[in-house]
Write an enzyme that holds these catalytic residues in place. Structure first.
Site, PDB file in Angstrom:
ATOM      1  CG  MET A  31      -1.891  -1.199   1.181  1.00 30.14           C
ATOM      2  SD  MET A  31      -3.454  -0.946   2.009  1.00 30.14           S
ATOM      3  CE  MET A  31      -2.907  -0.649   3.668  1.00 30.14           C
ATOM      4  N   GLY A  32       2.167   1.077  -0.316  1.00 27.93           N
ATOM      5  CA  GLY A  32       3.054   2.228  -0.448  1.00 27.93           C
ATOM      6  C   GLY A  32       3.538   2.771   0.894  1.00 27.93           C
ATOM      7  CD  GLU A  36      15.733  -0.661   4.715  1.00 28.28           C
ATOM      8  OE1 GLU A  36      16.080  -1.840   4.539  1.00 28.28           O
ATOM      9  OE2 GLU A  36      16.012   0.246   3.902  1.00 28.28           O
ATOM     10  CG  HIS A  38       6.790  -1.884   2.347  1.00 31.95           C
ATOM     11  ND1 HIS A  38       6.690  -0.741   3.106  1.00 31.95           N
ATOM     12  CD2 HIS A  38       5.556  -2.430   2.355  1.00 31.95           C
ATOM     13  CE1 HIS A  38       5.463  -0.598   3.546  1.00 31.95           C
ATOM     14  NE2 HIS A  38       4.751  -1.607   3.123  1.00 31.95           N
ATOM     15  CD  GLN A  62      -6.225  -3.698   2.459  1.00 36.96           C
ATOM     16  OE1 GLN A  62      -6.050  -4.154   1.340  1.00 36.96           O
ATOM     17  NE2 GLN A  62      -5.300  -3.836   3.412  1.00 36.96           N
ATOM     18  N   GLY A 148       4.752  -9.791   4.344  1.00 36.23           N
ATOM     19  CA  GLY A 148       5.454  -9.709   5.617  1.00 36.23           C
ATOM     20  C   GLY A 148       4.728 -10.495   6.702  1.00 36.23           C
ATOM     21  CG  ASP A 151       0.168  -6.983   8.040  1.00 36.10           C
ATOM     22  OD1 ASP A 151      -0.593  -6.350   8.774  1.00 36.10           O
ATOM     23  OD2 ASP A 151       1.109  -6.437   7.411  1.00 36.10           O
ATOM     24  CB  SER A 187       2.876   2.597   6.353  1.00 36.81           C
ATOM     25  OG  SER A 187       3.567   1.772   5.450  1.00 36.81           O
TER      26      SER A 187
HETATM   27  O1  PAF Z   1      -0.323  -5.702   3.625  1.00 40.67           O
HETATM   28  C1  PAF Z   1      -0.697  -4.794   2.852  1.00 40.67           C
HETATM   29  O2  PAF Z   1      -0.021  -3.808   2.633  1.00 40.67           O
HETATM   30  C2  PAF Z   1      -2.048  -4.946   2.157  1.00 40.67           C
HETATM   31  O3  PAF Z   1      -2.975  -5.550   2.976  1.00 40.67           O
HETATM   32  C3  PAF Z   1      -1.967  -5.663   0.800  1.00 40.67           C
HETATM   33  C4  PAF Z   1      -1.493  -7.099   0.947  1.00 40.67           C
HETATM   34  C5  PAF Z   1      -1.003  -4.912  -0.113  1.00 40.67           C
HETATM   35  C6  PAF Z   1      -3.334  -5.694   0.129  1.00 40.67           C
HETATM   36  O4  PAF Z   1      -3.832  -4.410  -0.066  1.00 40.67           O
END
Ligand code: PAF
Length: 285
Positions: A31-32, A36, A38, A62, A148, A151, A187
């Site tokens: 989600m941008g 580190e 990501h 979501q 990751g 989550d 984030s």
């Molecule tokens: O973990 C995330 O950043 C989001 O839930 C994902 C997997 C990119 C889906 O939008």
């Protein structure tokens, strides 16, 4: 690096060219507002695949009505620079209207692994995650996809979805990346005030203490959870949403830790909801 801002036909064409050129494709959905954590997924994908596609999309589906969709931090230009430096092949950054028809009415729902923990306090969250992740799998057709372990529930829900729907992709879980003091990178950490940031360290500290208790031979779930509770309840700035010890695959309740397990928690620090977890025993990556 090719940047595609939302045109699906262009994305499909670019992926088709990649596939012709350089073997397997790794996908890192994000989600941008990259950190580190990501980038560790990106590096893993680059090391395991001929090419790597990263998606940056704050998925409205979501987020609940009272959650932080609008406020979610965004910095697309900086993200793209970081990804270019890492050697990513394609970055796909669509807007909601590029991916969802105004009258879209089809969703992907996983009904067991997603039920408790974050699923209980964020109704519809995992439906939104599964729907977007499956859409990205269908658009890109990756050989491997990287998520990751912070989550952890999301990772296991996605594994289950992929298994149940025979999606031809290998799901790779990657370790949590932490600040020096133990705070898991997220984030959302940017929302924390300096004093909340200090309080937030208790999440990882309490999990570390619980893991040490487990490693010293304690297998009683209640006692292990109690160790976390003691630490978290002592700071009035923290509001515990859940502390749960679950089997690592189905996330079913465990009384005794006699198989691979995960100790997971969600805590509010001021207005910010943070999650963290630690694995107990050997858990598949
Ligand atoms: O973990 C995330 O950043 C989001 O839930 C994902 C997997 C990119 C889906 O939008």
């Amino acid at each position: 690096m090719i940047r595609i801002d939302g045109n699906i036909a262009k994305l499909r064409e670019a992926v088709r060219c990649l596939r012709k050129g350089s073997g397997s494709i790794g996908l890192v959905p994000t989600m941008g507002y990259l950190h580190e954590g990501h980038l560790s997924l990106v590096r893993k994908s680059i090391s395991e695949n001929g090419s790597t596609v990263v998606t940056i999309f704050v998925n409205p589906l979501q987020f609940g009505p009272n959650e932080d969709y609008e406020a979610y931090p965004r910095d697309l230009e900086k993200d793209c620079l970081l990804l270019e430096k890492e050697g990513v092949d394609i970055v796909f950054c669509p807007k909601p209207e590029d991916l969802y028809y105004p009258d879209h009415s089809t969703y992907v729902v996983e009904e067991r692994v997603s039920r408790d923990l974050c699923g209980a306090s964020r109704p519809g969250h995992f439906r939104g995650v599964c729907t977007i992740v499956l859409k990205l799998f269908l658009l890109i057709g990756p050989d491997r996809a990287y998520f990751g372990e912070k989550d952890f529930q999301q990772l296991q829900v996605i594994r289950r979805m992929v298994r149940d729907l025979n999606v031809p992709v290998e799901i790779r879980g990657c370790p949590i990346v932490r600040e020096k003091d133990g705070l898991a990178l997220s984030s959302r950490n940017v929302y924390l005030s300096p004093s909340e940031r200090l309080s937030a360290v208790a999440l990882s500290r309490s999990l570390k203490a619980a893991k040490e208790l487990y490693d010293s031979g304690e297998k009683n779930a209640g006692k292990i959870i109690g160790c976390v509770q003691e630490e978290l309840l002592s700071d009035p700035a923290l509001r515990v949403e859940y502390i749960e010890l679950r089997d690592a695959e189905e996330l079913s309740v465990l009384e005794t830790v006699d198989k691979p397990a995960v100790l997971a928690l969600a805590v509010r620090v001021g207005k910010t909801r943070l999650i963290d977890n630690v694995k107990l025993g050997e858990v598949e990556a």
